[in-house]
Every structure is written in structure tokens, then in C-alpha cells.
Write an enzyme that holds these catalytic residues in place. Sequence first.
Site, short mmCIF file in Angstrom:
data_model
loop_
_atom_site.label_atom_id
_atom_site.label_comp_id
_atom_site.label_asym_id
_atom_site.label_seq_id
_atom_site.Cartn_x
_atom_site.Cartn_y
_atom_site.Cartn_z
N CYS A 186 -15.66 -8.55 6.73
CA CYS A 186 -15.43 -8.82 8.15
C CYS A 186 -15.75 -7.54 8.91
O CYS A 186 -16.00 -6.50 8.30
CB CYS A 186 -14.00 -9.30 8.39
SG CYS A 186 -12.77 -7.97 8.50
N LYS B 57 -5.54 6.95 12.42
CA LYS B 57 -5.97 7.49 11.14
C LYS B 57 -6.31 8.97 11.26
O LYS B 57 -6.95 9.40 12.23
CB LYS B 57 -7.18 6.71 10.61
CG LYS B 57 -6.87 5.24 10.35
CD LYS B 57 -8.09 4.48 9.86
CE LYS B 57 -7.75 3.02 9.57
NZ LYS B 57 -8.93 2.26 9.10
N CYS C 197 -7.70 -11.17 1.18
CA CYS C 197 -7.62 -10.67 2.55
C CYS C 197 -7.67 -11.83 3.55
O CYS C 197 -8.62 -12.62 3.54
CB CYS C 197 -8.76 -9.70 2.84
SG CYS C 197 -8.72 -9.07 4.54
N ARG D 194 -1.53 6.37 9.70
CA ARG D 194 -1.69 5.83 8.36
C ARG D 194 -1.72 6.95 7.31
O ARG D 194 -1.53 8.13 7.62
CB ARG D 194 -2.98 5.00 8.28
CG ARG D 194 -3.05 3.84 9.29
CD ARG D 194 -2.12 2.71 8.92
NE ARG D 194 -2.28 1.54 9.78
CZ ARG D 194 -3.14 0.52 9.57
NH1 ARG D 194 -3.94 0.56 8.53
NH2 ARG D 194 -3.18 -0.50 10.38
N CYS E 214 -15.16 -3.63 0.59
CA CYS E 214 -13.73 -3.86 0.84
C CYS E 214 -13.24 -4.96 -0.10
O CYS E 214 -14.01 -5.58 -0.84
CB CYS E 214 -13.52 -4.26 2.29
SG CYS E 214 -14.21 -5.87 2.72
N CYS F 202 -13.13 -1.76 6.96
CA CYS F 202 -12.41 -1.20 5.82
C CYS F 202 -13.29 -0.47 4.82
O CYS F 202 -12.84 0.47 4.18
CB CYS F 202 -11.60 -2.29 5.12
SG CYS F 202 -10.22 -2.91 6.11
N LYS G 121 -3.23 1.13 15.21
CA LYS G 121 -3.24 2.02 14.05
C LYS G 121 -3.92 3.34 14.40
O LYS G 121 -4.78 3.41 15.29
CB LYS G 121 -3.95 1.34 12.88
CG LYS G 121 -5.41 0.97 13.14
CD LYS G 121 -5.96 0.16 11.98
CE LYS G 121 -7.38 -0.31 12.28
NZ LYS G 121 -7.93 -1.14 11.19
N ARG H 40 0.85 -1.19 0.00
CA ARG H 40 0.00 0.00 0.00
C ARG H 40 0.89 1.24 0.00
O ARG H 40 1.74 1.41 0.87
CB ARG H 40 -0.90 -0.02 1.23
CG ARG H 40 -1.83 1.16 1.37
CD ARG H 40 -2.61 1.09 2.68
NE ARG H 40 -3.43 -0.10 2.76
CZ ARG H 40 -3.62 -0.80 3.87
NH1 ARG H 40 -3.02 -0.44 4.99
NH2 ARG H 40 -4.40 -1.85 3.88
#
Length: 571
Positions: free
Chosen positions: A480, A218, A441, A154, A435, A484, A216, A84
Site C-alpha cells: 500500500c 520518526k 496487514c 516511534r 513490507c 513501510c 506518528k 512491536r
Amino acid sequence: MSDKKCSGPLLIQGKLVDAERMKADSCYLRGSITEDLNNGLTGGFNGDNFFLIRFHGMYQQDDRDLRAERAEQKLDAKHAMMLRCRLPGGVITPEQWLAIDRFAEKNTLYGSIRLTNRQTFQFHGILKNNLKLAHKILSNIGLDSLGTANDVNRNVLCSSNPMESGLHQEVYEYAKKISEHLLPRTRAYAEIWLDQKRAATTDSEPILGKTYLPRKFKTTFVVPPHNEVDLHANDMNFIAIAEKGVLAGFNLLVGGGLSIDHSDKTTYPRTASDFGYFSKNNTLKVAEAVVSTQRDWGNRTNRKNAKTRYTLERVGLHVFKSEVERRSGVTFQPMRHYDLTTRGDRFGWVYGADCKWNLTLFIENGRILDYPDRPLKTGVAEIAKIHKGFFRLTANQNLMVSGVADTVKEKIETVARLYGLMGNTSHQRENSMACVSFPTCPLAMAEAERILPKFVTHVENIMRKYGVGDEYIVLRITGCPNGCARALLAEIGLIGRSPGRYNMYLGGNRIGTRIPRIYQKNISIEDALKILDQLIYQWSNSRTIDEGFGDFTIRTGLIKPILDPAQDFWK
């Protein structure tokens, strides 16, 4: 600031999760990644390195469609990497695009470029022996993938707003500054992937700390009235406040996030909280203070409760805000007024304040590939060859051709139509998102990207049947519950829980400021369509003027609004 953590009652006491041990033992994210790269006996990374490569912007994956077959044949999983890119604000030049296009074609298993709702692109299916080439190609064109995954800040999102391009440009510059300011300082990335020699200096991470963030993080920049970045899905959000068309400062919102765990009711989504307004000159200080406070106070004993939103709930909004003020030396003023009216992209041509044109192209699922009837990848490359401005990747997985002069406008449109990049797309399809999910994934529980196009077609048919075919409902499908595709800010959200089974959430709104509530559990796609047939019929007959579907479900009592997610999301 130093790597030293504060102590006291605001810290969670207990055994640290193993991720903390891996970060502490990694020698500032180096681990033994280089040794694994030189190991030709496996296509993957071993032990801690499986976790550490994420800090460098990669996830190890395999083709799950082939997993069972290969296991029966006593073969290892067919490992490949997803990479990414770091692309603050989603801005990329045509020359850079052509370079990544060539790499995807020659050096990935799938040949595609995937635009993400983090306003960047991903390569899927890079074999281990091509990883260094990928990073070196990115470096040669001025890009990298550092810090696009794992426990760091991120890729920074920023409104793609060609209608106010002067203001947008200044806000975008701040997004770039924040992206650079919050990057890991370790030289591990350059040493491992770009073959740079290790400097004889002592490593340190003055902002992120030796063990980086608990989870993470954001960040977004928003230019009202458009909320195309879904600000309430993010830890730290800067809302631009202009005076006479010039950026004056930002409203700060902290603590948004959407990921949950189906089996863990201590997890819940949360919209971001108002902290206040501050002058634009204090942006870096405020950002660093928010990040360092979360660094020091975040939960390192339970990764499921380690995000900023849980820290905010645990210590209290006032306490967290006061600490940010203390660390930054900035006292927040009352929030300045702003309105949010939309969050979708504006497709087609828009004339900008810079006297140039901007063309937003719909890319279903963000998947740029040459399909038999729509050679999208070739089409974008052909546009890149003649375009002298920029491309802007949007947070809704679409592509904007930005800064188009009058002299090439017609030529670019001709190419876009020839290659299937422009056409008659319904508002419903333009406002639907999924997603990646299967087959790549590793977290996927159910299909998402591969079923979205057909599912939307069924929804389109239902809406036409009931006379609302020109309307739209914000629809998201995720494989899931990790969030995302931001299903927990949708008017209709389907979240996978097992193959072919989903939980359905209703009650979000069109501007992305309200979390939906679960409506049906563990249903099939067929069940979902039957339910939507009934609900859309009711909406078409009983809605007020211009009332969105989500607002209708709340007003009529079909679903109760979530007022305090920490208390009633699971009720």
C-alpha cells in the site's frame, strides 16, 4: 512545557478529527482496554480501544486469507495482535533473543519473529488472552513496546556501523536517551499490561501533551558515510559530526516522510530539510523543541496532512526552525560537511575498532522462521546460546552478530552456515525489501513480502542476461502507499494499489537522497518485469562507469527528477 497548546494563525482551524477526541477521552491512553481484555466473547478490541492499543505497541489484525471464508460462515474475523518492541538502535542481548524466540514458538499463530525496517522486531498472531504474557515477558527481560505505534515518537533508529564502533557507541547512547526522553509519561502501560497499581498522582504529558502528537513521528541517528536508516524517510534526523574520531555534535534534518494516498494529491513524499549544526550537549533540548513545535502546530483536522513535513511546508522552513531555536535556546550553526556513500548493510565479517568481529546475516524480508530447507529461527537461537556480545537488528531487516571474540568466530560461522543463515546471496537480493502486507496487514492492497523472493529471482535473471549480474538496483515493494518498505526512496519502487496491481516509480538513487517519480500506473507484476527487462538492457548498454540504475534513468531523461515534491510529485 505544559499540556497547553499555543494558538494563533499557525494553527489549522476547523473540526478536529475523531482521533483527537479518542485521545482526549482516553484518560491518558487507558480507555477501557482492561475491560476489553476481560471480555471473552470477542478476540478483538472494541471502539476507541482498537485505536488506543496502538500507543501500547500493538495493532489488531486478522488473517485476510480467511476473512471472506469466515464471513460466509457468519463467523467473526479471526482476530490476533501484532506487537512491536521498542528497541532503540536495534540492540538486543542473546539472552533477550532467546526469551522472545521461546515466546514466538509457543504463543503466536505463526511462530516467527519479524525483523522490521524500523530496526526492531514484531510478533504476529498473538491472541488476546496471551497479550499480558507477551508484555510481562518483555518487561522481565528489560524491554517494552510502549510508543512503537500511533501518535508518538516511534522506535529510534541508529546506524549499525561496526567499522567505527567507538563513534557508533556514543551515537547509540544518544539514540537511547532520545527514545527515553520522548516516551509517553502516562502509567497506563504499566497498569494495564504489568498489573501495577495506579499511582495517586496527577497524570501529565509535559512533552507530548494530553492529546499527544497529531500523527506518528520518526527519529534517526546517522553515522556518515552510511545511510542504512534512510534518514529522508523520517521526521527528525541527527547526523553525527566527529572531530578526530570523537563525536562533537549533530547536523539536524527535519521533515522527511514518504506516505501518500493514491487518491489524494495533497499528500506527497518529502526529503528532510537542513536546519543546521549544534553541539552534542544540546541534543535533548533540540529534540524536545522539534517535537513540541510539531505537537502545537501540526494539523489535527486532517490526519493525511498531519505529519511534520506538511507543517514545515505550511508554516515555512524558516518559521519552524526559528521556533525550534526559541524553544530550545539553541542557535543553529551552518551545517557541517558530511558525505553519504552507501545505505545497504555490509554482509559477512567486519573487524571493529573494539578488536572484535561483527557478522551481518541476510534475512530475506526480515522473516525469521524455520523453513523446510533453512531452519533460520533455530539457527539464530543456537548462535544466541554461544554468543557473548550483542545482536544488532538493522534498518534493512537484517541481523548482525556483534562483538564476536576470535575464540568463537569460527564456531558461530559454522552454526550460521549449517542453518542456512550464510550462503551465496546476490547483491540484488541483499538490496531488495518488502513490507509485511498480506495476509496480516489490514491496510494491504496488494502482495509484497510473499511475492518479493520470486520477483527478485526474475530480476536477477534479467540482470545476468544483460551482463550486470554482479550489480544491484535498490528495489522496494509495498502493499500500500503508507511507506513501510520505503519504496519512495528506491531506484525501483512498486506500490500496491489493488490485488495484483502496482504503480511503478523510478529515479531514486543508491544513497537514498532522491524521491522517484511515477513511471507506470496500475500494472501487473508481469508487466513490471517486461518493463524492467527493457530498462535494464538500456542501463547495461548505455550507463557510465559505476552509474547506478536510478542515476541512469535521470541522466538519460527516462524520468524527470522531482525538485519540489509539494508541487510536482503528481505531475
